[in-house]
Scaffold this motif. Structure first.
Motif: not given
Length: 280
Positions: A267-268, A271-273, A195-203, A260-262
Motif C-alpha cells: 500500500x505504501x 501510495x508513493x507512485x 478533490x482527488x489530487x488534494x485528498x490522495x495523501x489522506x486517502x 502484514x509487513x508485505x
C-alpha cells in the motif's frame, strides 16, 4: 579513454550506492533480528520458560510447514500457504468494499458541512467498538462464517479510510476551490482536477492504516468462526496444545507478521507512485 574513465566513475557511484544501502537498510535489521533470536534462545535455557526456542521451532516445523506450505490433506488440514491465502482472500474482499465505500462516503461527508455534523457523532461512537464485538451481530445476520468474517474486516477497516478521506476533503486549500469557481468546473472535473489530487495523501494514509487493521481483525475473527484460515489454524493448534503445536503456533505468527509487513509495504508503494503522479 574518456569513456572508460566515465564508466569507471559510474561503476564507482553504483558500488557506493549499494554499499550505503547495505549499511543503512540491510545490516541494521539483520543485526536486530540476530539479537532478538539470541535473547529468545537464551530465555529458553530458563527451566520455567515453557516456549520452544527458535532452533527448536524451526526443527519441529521444517517439514511440512516451512518447506511444504501448500500441502493439502483435506478439510482444514492444509499447509500454512493455503491458510494464508484463504485469509488474504477474505481481507481482499472486505478491505476492497471498505475502500470503495469509505472513499465515496468520505468525499460526500467532507464536502457537506450539514451532513458531516449529522453523522460525525455516530461514526465516532461506532469506530470505537472493538472489531470482535461485531462478530455476533454478523453471525446472526449472515448465518455463515465466511461472510461474517468479511463483514468484520469491512467494519474494522472502513473507519480510518472514511475519516482520513473526510479530513482530506475538508482541508482542500481555499485557493483551489476559488480557482474551480473561476473556471466554472463541472462536478466531474472538479472531482478529478481538485478533490482527488488534494485528498490522495489522506486517502492512502487511511488505506494503509485500514489494511493493517484488516489483517489484525481477520486473524482474531477466524479464531472464532473456525474453518480454513490462519486464525483458525492458530486456534486449533492451541486447543490441541503439545510442545510441537506451540512451535506450529510460533511459525504461524511469523507468517502473519511477514504477510502484514508485505501488505503495508504494498500500500505504501502504491501510495508513493500515485502521489508522485498526481504531483506531476
Amino acid at each position: 579513454m574518456a569513456a572508460i574513465v566515465g564508466s569507471r566513475r559510474v561503476g564507482s557511484k553504483q558500488r557506493k550506492a549499494i554499499n550505503k544501502f547495505l549499511i543503512n537498510k540491510v545490516l541494521p535489521p539483520l543485526f536486530g533480528l540476530f539479537v532478538f533470536l539470541m535473547l529468545w534462545e537464551l530465555l529458553c535455557l530458563i527451566p520455567s520458560f515453557q516456549l520452544p526456542g527458535p532452533i527448536e521451532t524451526i526443527r519441529e516445523t521444517w517439514d511440512p510447514f516451512v518447506i511444504h506450505p501448500f500441502f493439502d490433506n483435506g478439510d482444514s488440514d492444509k499447509g500454512l500457504g493455503w491458510q494464508i491465502l484463504t485469509s488474504l482472500g477474505r481481507v481482499a474482499l472486505g478491505f476492497s468494499l471498505a475502500a470503495v465505500v469509505g472513499v465515496v462516503l468520505g468525499i460526500l461527508i467532507g464536502s457537506n458541512t450539514f451532513l458531516y455534523n449529522a453523522v460525525d457523532p455516530i461514526f465516532q461512537v461506532l469506530r470505537t467498538i472493538p472489531p470482535l464485538a461485531w462478530l455476533p451481530i454478523s453471525l446472526a445476520a449472515f448465518q455463515q462464517a465466511n461472510p461474517s468474517a468479511i463483514f468484520v474486516i469491512f467494519i474494522t477497516s472502513i473507519w480510518p479510510i472514511l475519516i482520513n478521506t473526510t479530513v482530506g476533503v475538508q482541508n482542500i486549500p481555499q485557493d483551489y476551490v476559488n480557482v474551480a469557481r473561476v473556471l466554472r468546473l463541472r462536478k466531474g472535473n472538479y472531482f478529478l482536477k481538485i478533490v482527488f489530487p488534494a485528498t490522495v495523501p489522506y486517502i492512502f494514509t487511511g488505506l494503509r492504516i485500514g489494511i493493517g487493521l484488516s489483517w489484525l481483525a481477520i486473524v482474531a475473527a477466524e479464531m472464532l468462526v473456525g474453518g480454513v484460515g490462519i486464525g483458525s489454524f492458530i486456534w486449533d493448534a492451541y486447543n490441541t496444545t503439545t510442545e510441537t503445536n506451540m512451535s506450529e503456533i510460533i511459525i504461524a505468527l511469523v507468517y502473519v507478521g511477514l504477510v502484514g509487513l508485505v501488505l503495508d509495504r504494498m500500500v505504501a508503494f502504491v501510495a508513493q507512485k500515485v502521489v508522485t503522479t498526481e504531483q506531476k
